[in-house]
Design a protein around this motif. Structure first.
Motif, PDB file in Angstrom:
ATOM      1  N   TYR A   1       0.823  -1.207   0.000  1.00  0.00           N
ATOM      2  CA  TYR A   1       0.000   0.000   0.000  1.00  0.00           C
ATOM      3  C   TYR A   1       0.857   1.257   0.000  1.00  0.00           C
ATOM      4  O   TYR A   1       0.563   2.224  -0.717  1.00  0.00           O
ATOM      5  CB  TYR A   1      -0.943  -0.009   1.207  1.00  0.00           C
ATOM      6  CG  TYR A   1      -1.768   1.240   1.315  1.00  0.00           C
ATOM      7  CD1 TYR A   1      -2.861   1.437   0.478  1.00  0.00           C
ATOM      8  CD2 TYR A   1      -1.430   2.251   2.201  1.00  0.00           C
ATOM      9  CE1 TYR A   1      -3.607   2.595   0.550  1.00  0.00           C
ATOM     10  CE2 TYR A   1      -2.164   3.409   2.282  1.00  0.00           C
ATOM     11  CZ  TYR A   1      -3.249   3.578   1.455  1.00  0.00           C
ATOM     12  OH  TYR A   1      -3.973   4.733   1.520  1.00  0.00           O
TER      13      TYR A   1
ATOM     14  N   GLY B   1     -10.352   0.532   5.881  1.00  0.00           N
ATOM     15  CA  GLY B   1      -9.179   1.123   5.262  1.00  0.00           C
ATOM     16  C   GLY B   1      -8.988   0.682   3.818  1.00  0.00           C
ATOM     17  O   GLY B   1      -8.600   1.470   2.963  1.00  0.00           O
TER      18      GLY B   1
ATOM     19  N   LEU C   1     -11.614   2.543   1.750  1.00  0.00           N
ATOM     20  CA  LEU C   1     -11.249   3.946   1.573  1.00  0.00           C
ATOM     21  C   LEU C   1     -10.006   4.101   0.700  1.00  0.00           C
ATOM     22  O   LEU C   1      -9.870   5.076  -0.031  1.00  0.00           O
ATOM     23  CB  LEU C   1     -11.020   4.605   2.934  1.00  0.00           C
ATOM     24  CG  LEU C   1     -12.283   4.818   3.780  1.00  0.00           C
ATOM     25  CD1 LEU C   1     -11.926   5.321   5.164  1.00  0.00           C
ATOM     26  CD2 LEU C   1     -13.236   5.786   3.097  1.00  0.00           C
ATOM     27  N   GLY C   2      -9.084   3.121   0.779  1.00  0.00           N
ATOM     28  CA  GLY C   2      -7.904   3.170  -0.067  1.00  0.00           C
ATOM     29  C   GLY C   2      -8.251   3.079  -1.543  1.00  0.00           C
ATOM     30  O   GLY C   2      -7.556   3.632  -2.396  1.00  0.00           O
TER      31      GLY C   2
ATOM     32  N   ASP D   1      -8.922  12.458   1.491  1.00  0.00           N
ATOM     33  CA  ASP D   1      -8.575  11.046   1.407  1.00  0.00           C
ATOM     34  C   ASP D   1      -7.417  10.710   2.344  1.00  0.00           C
ATOM     35  O   ASP D   1      -7.468   9.738   3.102  1.00  0.00           O
ATOM     36  CB  ASP D   1      -8.204  10.713  -0.039  1.00  0.00           C
ATOM     37  CG  ASP D   1      -8.119   9.229  -0.298  1.00  0.00           C
ATOM     38  OD1 ASP D   1      -9.057   8.509   0.077  1.00  0.00           O
ATOM     39  OD2 ASP D   1      -7.112   8.790  -0.882  1.00  0.00           O
ATOM     40  N   SER D   2      -6.373  11.533   2.324  1.00  0.00           N
ATOM     41  CA  SER D   2      -5.204  11.309   3.182  1.00  0.00           C
ATOM     42  C   SER D   2      -5.574  11.413   4.656  1.00  0.00           C
ATOM     43  O   SER D   2      -5.099  10.626   5.484  1.00  0.00           O
ATOM     44  CB  SER D   2      -4.101  12.318   2.861  1.00  0.00           C
ATOM     45  OG  SER D   2      -3.687  12.206   1.523  1.00  0.00           O
TER      46      SER D   2
ATOM     47  N   ILE E   1      -7.700   8.186   5.806  1.00  0.00           N
ATOM     48  CA  ILE E   1      -6.909   6.952   5.790  1.00  0.00           C
ATOM     49  C   ILE E   1      -5.846   6.968   6.887  1.00  0.00           C
ATOM     50  O   ILE E   1      -5.601   5.946   7.537  1.00  0.00           O
ATOM     51  CB  ILE E   1      -6.267   6.754   4.404  1.00  0.00           C
ATOM     52  CG1 ILE E   1      -7.351   6.440   3.366  1.00  0.00           C
ATOM     53  CG2 ILE E   1      -5.238   5.633   4.426  1.00  0.00           C
ATOM     54  CD1 ILE E   1      -6.850   6.346   1.949  1.00  0.00           C
TER      55      ILE E   1
ATOM     56  N   ASN F   1      -4.574  -2.478  -2.624  1.00  0.00           N
ATOM     57  CA  ASN F   1      -5.536  -2.343  -1.534  1.00  0.00           C
ATOM     58  C   ASN F   1      -6.166  -3.678  -1.166  1.00  0.00           C
ATOM     59  O   ASN F   1      -6.379  -3.964   0.019  1.00  0.00           O
ATOM     60  CB  ASN F   1      -6.621  -1.324  -1.913  1.00  0.00           C
ATOM     61  CG  ASN F   1      -6.173   0.091  -1.668  1.00  0.00           C
ATOM     62  OD1 ASN F   1      -6.186   0.578  -0.557  1.00  0.00           O
ATOM     63  ND2 ASN F   1      -5.744   0.765  -2.718  1.00  0.00           N
TER      64      ASN F   1
END
Length: 200
Positions: A2, A62, A65-66, A91-92, A95, A166
């Motif tokens: 990831y 996660g 969302l990734g 987004d950052s 996560i 992901n």
């Protein structure tokens, strides 16, 4: 893998989307603040939740969302009226909060299970395993990047790579049954703890 995909998305953001170093610095600042929020989330709401539930929930959430990075890479966010910059920040942020909240139980569990006098050794071992996993994931990611033909000028298969990276986060889930149901409590008598605190 990831983390390797994240670095490729950053490369895509600078080469294709035109993100400036100043903006990437702001994103880094947001993720640093998000790490603190993740610690607060764990301490405030998750510290009494069973370990297996935390890891299961944060891993699945996660991963989902990734996958939103695919939206940024394909430009779908602009169709919804969300600029690339705001989408990248949001987004950052989310996560990183989840990642920190899922790592906190590992540290707490290690602290509770650690034999007295072995704290430094256990922490060094834990960090070595974590760093080794990152290096191994990076090697796999680099191999997939080459197989998919992704270069600094060609990002045609980047969305596929993000999906693979992901989904690979779900691979440890069958091993959750090896974890204790909950974080063990400190079983030393209260008097021993008070004597230890006074002596220190």
């Amino acid at each position: 893998m990831y983390d390797y995909c994240v670095s490729l998305v950053i490369s895509f953001s600078t080469n294709k989307l035109g993100f400036t170093p100043e903006f990437l610095g702001r994103v880094k600042l947001v993720t640093s603040i998000a790490s603190l929020l993740g610690v607060g989330l764990y301490n405030g709401f998750l510290k009494n939740v069973p370990l297996r539930k935390i890891f299961l929930g944060t891993t699945i959430t996660g991963t989902a969302l990734g996958l939103t990075q695919v939206i940024l890479v394909t430009g779908l966010n602009r169709k919804f009226g969300i600029s690339d910059e705001w989408f990248a920040i949001g987004d950052s942020l989310i996560i990183t909060v989840l990642g920190q909240a899922s790592f906190m139980p590992v540290l707490v569990l290690a602290a509770r299970l650690c034999p007295e006098g072995m704290e430094a050794t256990l922490f060094a071992t834990l960090m070595s395993i974590s760093n080794g996993g990152s290096v191994l994931g990076g090697l796999f990611g680099a191999g997939l990047t080459q197989v998919l033909g992704i270069t600094k000028d060609s990002f045609d298969n980047l969305a596929l790579l993000i999906i693979i990276c992901n989904l690979s986060s779900l691979l440890p889930l069958p091993l959750l049954h090896l974890l204790p149901v909950d974080i063990p409590k400190d079983e030393r008598p209260k008097q021993d703890i008070e004597v230890e605190l006074k002596s220190s």
